[in-house]
Design a protein around this motif. Structure first.
Motif, PDB file in Angstrom:
ATOM      1  N   SER C 213       0.831  -1.202   0.000  1.00 27.37           N
ATOM      2  CA  SER C 213       0.000   0.000   0.000  1.00 27.37           C
ATOM      3  C   SER C 213       0.868   1.254   0.000  1.00 27.37           C
ATOM      4  CB  SER C 213      -0.968  -0.005   1.188  1.00 27.37           C
ATOM      5  OG  SER C 213      -0.302   0.262   2.401  1.00 27.37           O
ATOM      6  N   CYS C 218      -0.824   4.751  -1.250  1.00 27.91           N
ATOM      7  CA  CYS C 218      -1.979   4.887  -0.355  1.00 27.91           C
ATOM      8  C   CYS C 218      -1.671   5.975   0.666  1.00 27.91           C
ATOM      9  CB  CYS C 218      -2.255   3.558   0.351  1.00 27.91           C
ATOM     10  SG  CYS C 218      -3.579   3.677   1.572  1.00 27.91           S
ATOM     11  N   TYR C 221      -5.365   5.221   5.468  1.00 29.82           N
ATOM     12  CA  TYR C 221      -5.788   3.886   5.878  1.00 29.82           C
ATOM     13  C   TYR C 221      -6.681   4.035   7.089  1.00 29.82           C
ATOM     14  CZ  TYR C 221      -5.845  -0.974   7.359  1.00 29.82           C
ATOM     15  OH  TYR C 221      -6.263  -2.239   7.703  1.00 29.82           O
ATOM     16  N   MET C 271      -7.551   2.994   1.718  1.00 32.02           N
ATOM     17  CA  MET C 271      -7.703   1.552   1.940  1.00 32.02           C
ATOM     18  C   MET C 271      -8.318   1.333   3.313  1.00 32.02           C
ATOM     19  SD  MET C 271      -4.710  -1.355   1.551  1.00 32.02           S
ATOM     20  CE  MET C 271      -3.713  -1.064   3.026  1.00 32.02           C
ATOM     21  N   THR C 347      -1.694  -5.891  -3.778  1.00 33.37           N
ATOM     22  CA  THR C 347      -2.166  -4.630  -3.215  1.00 33.37           C
ATOM     23  C   THR C 347      -1.946  -3.494  -4.206  1.00 33.37           C
ATOM     24  OG1 THR C 347      -1.625  -5.477  -1.036  1.00 33.37           O
ATOM     25  CG2 THR C 347      -2.025  -3.118  -1.207  1.00 33.37           C
ATOM     26  N   PHE C 351      -4.964  -1.255  -6.046  1.00 28.57           N
ATOM     27  CA  PHE C 351      -5.079   0.212  -6.123  1.00 28.57           C
ATOM     28  C   PHE C 351      -5.189   0.677  -7.562  1.00 28.57           C
ATOM     29  CE2 PHE C 351      -3.651   0.363  -1.698  1.00 28.57           C
ATOM     30  CZ  PHE C 351      -4.448   1.388  -1.223  1.00 28.57           C
TER      31      PHE C 351
END
Ligand code: TPP
Ligand code: TPP
Ligand code: SF4
Ligand code: SF4
Ligand code: MG
Ligand code: MG
Lengths: 577, 291, 577, 291
Positions: C213, C218, C221, C271, C347, C351
């Motif tokens: 991530s 990302c 979270y 996420m 992952t 995304f």
């Protein structure tokens, strides 16, 4: 030949009183021994919008609200114009000519205008704008040659003694409308073959379902308002004193279902109702009911998705949501009632299966089924209540095993307060006594045994289900496959096919989980298959393939929010054969 | 047999509590057991409900019916049990995360209803069972696995929430004072209406700040200050004390009709006892409305 | 022949420090160039219980933690007795002989006792009971002939500069253990073929996923603690300052996912992570992401269900929960990573798919995959970030259509704050501008068009997916079919089959929705098929039938909470062929 | 262009509000529009978030970004938008059912965080869009479709909940006094931290008790009584007034660091603006920990 059936549409805006006019007309018809079906098309708004209610009535059983209109009662200019295109040649529009000015160019010449100078007709009787509906209805009763006294009684019942003045005003107004039509409007050639001695009940799917819950001995109904399930809440609330059912609106759907699980654990038959969004919130607790083996009936009345989607439109797209509700594998039953009548019986069946097998039973209805009105022959009220095996006395060995291993996987239940039956119900995995095994000690053997025990119940539910029924000829060229509320419209199409001598038959699947055994054979021996579903992906079609390996050949999917029309089915079938 | 006087051991199960040695929840368990013993309530008429958490494991250790449900949902289940059978004594239990975090909405809405049940919250200012994250009662700045630079949230004040939401018995106990805790538990159990027992119940494994010592330096008893438990205003003032002085005891109590008193559906006794032999006729009668 | 691989088990109670001993041993091995895999068996309790951690290390890639133990470090009497049955002949038990008294009768004579008089060994160095682990580990390093300096470095790193005293104590204690073993314990014939220059990373699935991530960019979270997803929250929290990721523990999973949808709507890659129960609560908002076309990555790390079930045990039974998550039909992608390495890449892929197609992507992991440690070759850190089509300037026609009809169904996105792109995102059905159509006006045509547009995206996702891969020989007698974390154990079995010249191949399905096109062909050309799944009902098997009509012949289902063992697979295959 | 002074019409969309004629929500819309106009905020920097309900339809009528999400979840989405881009002005909106019923937990937890957003609740003591059931602010005894024998629950007191939960601007407006409402809305929008505007916004269709007239007979302005908005105690007292006298205006305000101020992850500016070109290297660096 005079017409023996009639289609009436009342069109206006939300707040115009369309529903009560429709209901009144429905009662007038049904008390005249007619069959009918009514559908309400509306939007997610409290005032305004484009609303109509359409009723089809006939001396024969009616399966759809029809596609063409004989009489339109238009309540405003806009709806006058929008709806007049749907009128059959020879049909008529009733409208308040004080307010609505027809644009003759836009109206087909075969359509008969029935202006009602409402102001003049009702003179000083009353001032409520809703009275224009009463005038129109009064006039219509005359045009259809229906019994006025019947209408008067409906009005009397509606307003009751408490609203004496309103009642009298409406009585006078309707009579004025009736008389006006008599003197000023053309005659129509309808012969509705009424039978005043054969009064039929008219109710919606949600009302039938609610009534079913009463027959089943449901004592606790919890809900959070959500279209199209809210009317269950309203109806059951209004009847709670009479029925002794506790009806609780909770703070959200999570609380709703957990409360109902609590009430059921305590021993009261319990039910919850919602639509897809609320059902999402309930999924965690559906697993809780499964794991603790607490009986529960869960209604999901489907509406147009995804997400908030089309809150006031119909769809059949929550089947996989129901199948996948909650994590892990556990027994749960999914039943989709098909008609108003079936809503009544399915609800009783749901309660009995829930109790007998101690599991959650999901009833998948939809907006069309929940909200449309249908005349029915009376129900069988000798409800058989099967509460399953219940321990009422201290077990002789003094060691009550709540989750006892048995050949069917069903372990006799005890309600709290029963001597010698103390136990723990836990969402954690447990042994046959109910003691947690996920905690200090994880016991793979016990885990496997208790999983097997729970899942075994599904085999026995399956055995309890009736044999699937094939409607129509055995050696058809095409088998129609469907579920839920499309039953009626397909039945009407089937009527057409048999008249046309088209060899079509129909398999309607009511039990989605467990999946009935006989279906595979029916499909495999069919010549060709067409699935008819109100969704995009063909959810039942997928389920059938999953359960049987069988792939249905043709598809008719609809996901625009409207119910199916007979014509769409006939056209599709004609395309295929 | 059943009329013989019951001992504390009659209210215990054979399961040994799984809590860490020293966990505050032991005292809560003892409090419930001794309250039941003093009141001589029949085990079979008691249901203990819980959510998920270390604290929620308490159902397994009390010899009564138990419903160990979902994280955060003890109060709705407990309310539902009261609806199903309001002759049962219902005790909802759980942790601060369970009741004041994920379950906060249910907690407040249940108090608004004044349903007759007792809610005992083992408040350790941390998520125990999930190994030590911040909880809704964690102090601002507390360092946990999920807040390594310090929690940024004002803690939930359950006592104050109770006071403005309609609960009719609002109290706080401390696991470091088990007999006092047993006393308020007993009074909560005899109270008619929604009773809250918030318990300062140290998590010896994950909360290294709010320890027994920390509390001992701060707690004092409301009854020692002659606090008037019928006065909402002073209860609210007391509810805001923390950090320096922490009151335990009863903040507020009131006599008010319960939901069960007022719900017309419960007038004929518990739902579970309602006869089922006339349901078809009832429907038949109602069916007439549709004609 | 000396052994080139070793299996160590450390067994005790929760709170005994088993995890850190295991991690230390893992690091010692991996820094010696060894491969390894470790699994932790524990219960839902903070202190006590029956806990063990088992590590298998070898110079070759290790696919399972093994079924038999070479060395047992027993931390208490009870675990000594429970675990000694799992030791291979010639294997050994290390234990604190001050506390544990072996009952010789119960111990197989081929097992070598290695008592450690901890009190005497560490004398006055320290008093922490956890030090017995360090003694045992020091001794084991000697018995395996591993480099002590490596161990010392691991201890140094673990305690760091901040805990200088603890570090020094542990260093001394481990050396004392090492020396004690040198002088007092028998020799074992292990040759682990270490390579001190080839240090390998060791991480869990959750760590790999978290790292993925970060590579994927990302920035937000959100989570609510839930085993086995909590460690993502912990790890990302601990690294948030370094990574600039905002990590938010919210009040519940409903808030979690709605926050993440908000953050994603604002333009930050987002996420969320949970397990089945929390996932239940998220389902409503998964539909919201689908309907508003907001990208989102959702991790569901599965554990034993149903309901709270077995919170610390593994299972693969949430597939249908993911498929059925939320009401209605809408596009969503479901991917199941298979190994620790695959967690990293999946992952990033999740995304990219989420952004490119503007939809929710569900990553289905499980407890075994999330929590077990595995050595990996380093990852490819040249992450390719594809944020999809983004509008960064005022559209030339000044009329931004957020849900523009396009050939792929993908409508270029704009982040709030971008000039000339004001729009509404609504959970209600809407038109291409984002204006609600469920409200005053329901428009069946627009509804159909916008449904078609959204669903069309799934066709293009499907085209983006790689071709399914068949491991092993093309003309096998039996094809093993699996998904998720069983990949490794099947790979180990496959190794065995190829050594034994058994013609078996393996189809591992990673993309569950949309379903890859090539799978049907592979299955239909297989001679025979065996599905291997960690659940009761055979969820993948059902999905395969649903998607292809193909029915898998043989089944190996396991639902006792334990991961599969190689032997179980081999036995099953042997039964069949 | 963009620097020209903006008129109220610039903040309106072409969609005609779908509310019933006379609905209190019209005044709330006007309040927001005129606040935006007075503050001359750039439309493109505003996001209005809502749940589901009549009131929640407001997003469609304001010319800004809109996120019309799920019933009860406006506040989490609004919070998330702030996390994603804290340069945006975020206004959460919705009804009493939405915010104080199903969304009650989120409401309180968001206040604990003092996230810098404005929450405007159109409180009509009823569920409007679902055609008139009891809401969490319905008075005890109120007759509705779901409570034909009268609601049995003590109403939620949102002002009091705000006061004990950490919100830093707590106010109440009345749709019958649109200019006063516009004024408090404007102040809420300029306030730094969580600001609550609870609006008495009559539902002319389903609430026949709390009508404009009913409120007009009762409301008075806190500022007319020289209420000290910095005093929590007197704010709590005021929060409990209802039935006879109903205060509108600002109950309480405080200057406090916001969540966004304190979260280390937001120190480098909005997340949406963070560069994505170095993420692989960042991971590569962190990978070393695993060796
Ligand atoms: C829906 C859901 N989310 C998360 C969890 C995981 N979980 C189990 S216990 C717990 C928190 C426990 O904290 P608390 O309620 O304070 O109890 P304690 O362990 O501290 O006594 C959580 C988050 C769960 N079981 N269900
Ligand atoms: C999960 C879920 N449950 C129920 C609904 C149905 N629903 C839509 S609006 C509403 C209540 C509206 O009341 P309120 O929030 O007070 O807004 P108002 O219409 O009064 O402005 C409900 C229950 C929904 N959309 N989603
Ligand atoms: S972790 Fe904390 S709360 Fe849980 S049992 Fe141990 S001390 Fe008690
Ligand atoms: S129903 Fe009530 S809240 Fe909804 S628009 Fe009409 S007046 Fe307003
Ligand atoms: Mg806690
Ligand atoms: Mg409202």
């Amino acid at each position: 030949m005079s017409k023996t059936e009639v289609v009436l549409r009342v069109a206006g805006a939300a707040g115009d009183g369309i529903a009560s006019s429709g209901e009144a007309f429905a009662k007038i018809c049904s008390r005249s021994g007619l069959h009918l079906l009514a559908y309400n098309s509306y939007q997610s708004v409290i005032r305004g919008g484009f609303i109509w209610l359409q009723i089809r009535a006939s001396h024969e059983k009616v399966f759809t609200h029809g596609n063409k209109v004989d009489f339109l009662i238009a309540l405003n200019q806009r709806e006058f114009e929008r709806n007049c295109v749907d009128i059959v040649p020879g049909g008529a529009i009733l409208y308040n000519s004080d307010k609505i000015k027809p644009n003759k160019d836009k109206i087909n010449e075969n359509i008969i205008l029935c202006p009602l100078p409402v102001g003049q007709i009702i003179k000083d009787i009353g001032r409520n704008p809703i009275l224009q509906n009463t005038v129109a209805l009064g006039a219509l009763i005359k045009l259809l040659d229906l019994d006025f006294e019947n209408m008067a009684n409906v009005i009397r019942d509606y307003f009751g003694k408490k609203k004496q003045t309103a009642m009298e005003v409406n009585l006078q107004v309707s009579k004025a409308g009736y008389d006006y039509a008599d003197k000023n409007l053309p005659q129509f050639d309808f012969k509705l073959e009424t039978d005043l001695d054969n009064k039929r009940p008219v109710l919606t799917g949600n009302q039938a379902l609610s009534l079913g819950s009463i027959s089943a001995g449901c004592k606790f109904y919890a809900a959070y308002p959500m279209t199209p399930a809210s009317s269950i809440l309203h109806w059951l609330s209004a009847h709670s004193i009479q029925t002794g059912m506790v009806v609780k609106q909770a703070e959200d759907e999570i609380s709703v279902i957990n409360m109902a699980i609590g009430a059921s654990f305590a021993g009261a038959r319990s039910m919850v109702g919602t639509s897809g969004g609320g059902f999402s919130l309930m999924t965690e607790a559906i697993g809780l009911a499964g794991q603790t083996e607490t009986p529960l009936v869960i209604i999901n009345s489907m509406r147009g998705g995804p997400s908030t989607g089309l809150p006031t439109k119909t769809e059949q797209a929550d089947l996989f949501q129901a199948i996948g509700a909650s994590q892990g594998d556990f027994p749960k039953v999914i039943i989709a009632p098909s008609t108003v009548e079936d809503c009544y019986y399915s609800t009783i069946e749901a309660f009995n299966l829930a109790d007998k097998y101690q599991l959650p039973v999901i009833l998948l209805s939809d907006l069309f089924l929940s909200e449309h009105m249908e005349s029915v022959d009376s129900f069988n009220f000798d409800a058989i209540i099967d509460r399953g095996e219940i321990v009422t006395h201290k077990p002789s060995d003094n060691a009550y095993r709540r989750y006892k291993f048995t050949p069917t996987g069903v372990s006799p239940r005890a309600f709290p307060g029963t001597s010698g039956t103390i136990f723990q119900a836990t969402s954690d995995e447990h042994d046959d006594f109910g003691n947690v095994i996920s905690d200090v000690f994880t016991d793979p053997e016990m885990r496997t045994k208790i999983m097997d025990k729970r899942m075994k119940k599904m085999d026995f539910v399956k055995k309890d289900l009736p044999i699937p029924k094939l409607y129509g000829t055995d050696d058809a060229k095409l088998t129609l496959v469907s579920w839920g509320s499309t039953f009626n419209v397909i039945r009407e199409s089937m009527h057409f096919f048999s008249q046309e001598n088209l060899p079509i038959n129909h398999l309607h699947i009511k039990y989605l989980a467990p999946f009935q055994s006989g279906i595979q054979k029916i499909l495999e021996t069919s010549n060709d298959t067409l699935i008819i579903e109100g969704n995009f992906t063909g959810q039942l079609s997928k389920l059938i393939t999953m359960e049987t390996g069988f792939k249905i050949n043709h598809t008719l999917f609809k996901y625009d929010g409207e119910p199916f029309y007979t014509e769409e089915i006939i056209d599709k079938v004609r395309d295929i054969i | 047999m059943e009329t013989e006087s019951k001992k504390i051991s009659d209210y215990k199960t054979n399961t040994t509590p799984t809590w860490c040695p020293g966990c505050g929840d032991f005292a809560v368990l003892r409090g419930v057991l001794s309250a039941l013993t003093e009141l001589q309530i029949n085990s079979k008429d008691v249901v203990v409900v819980s959510g998920i958490g270390c604290s929620s494991n308490i159902t397994g250790f009390i010899n009564s019916y138990g419903f160990h449900g979902l994280h955060g949902r003890a109060v709705p289940v407990a309310s539902g049990i009261r609806f199903g059978n309001h002759n049962l004594k219902v005790i909802a239990t759980g942790g601060d995360g369970d009741g004041y975090g994920i379950g906060l909405g249910h907690f407040i809405h249940a108090m608004r209803r004044n349903i007759d049940l007792t809610y005992i919250v083992m408040n350790n200012q941390v998520y125990g069972l999930t190994t030590g994250q911040a909880s809704p009662t964690s102090d601002k700045g507390m360092l946990t696995k999920s807040t390594p630079t310090g929690s940024l949230e004002v803690p939930v004040n359950p006592i104050a929430l109770g006071l403005i939401s309609g609960a009719t018995y609002i109290s706080r106990g401390f696991s470091g004072d088990p007999s006092h805790l047993a006393m308020i538990t007993k009074n909560a159990l005899t109270h008619k209406g929604f009773s809250l027992v918030d318990v300062l119940s140290p998590c010896v494994t994950y909360n290294k700040i709010q320890t027994y010592e920390w509390f001992r330096e701060r707690v004092y008893k409301l009854e020692d200050e002659k606090h008037n438990t019928r006065n909402l205003d002073s209860a609210i003032k007391k509810a805001h004390e923390w950090d320096v002085k922490i009151p335990i005891g009863v903040f507020y109590e009131a006599n008010q009709a319960t939901y069960e008193d007022d719900d017309p559906g419960l007038k004929n006794g518990p739902l579970v006892e309602q006869p089922l032999d006339n349901t078809g006729n009832m429907s038949k009668e109602i069916m007439k409305e549709f004609i």
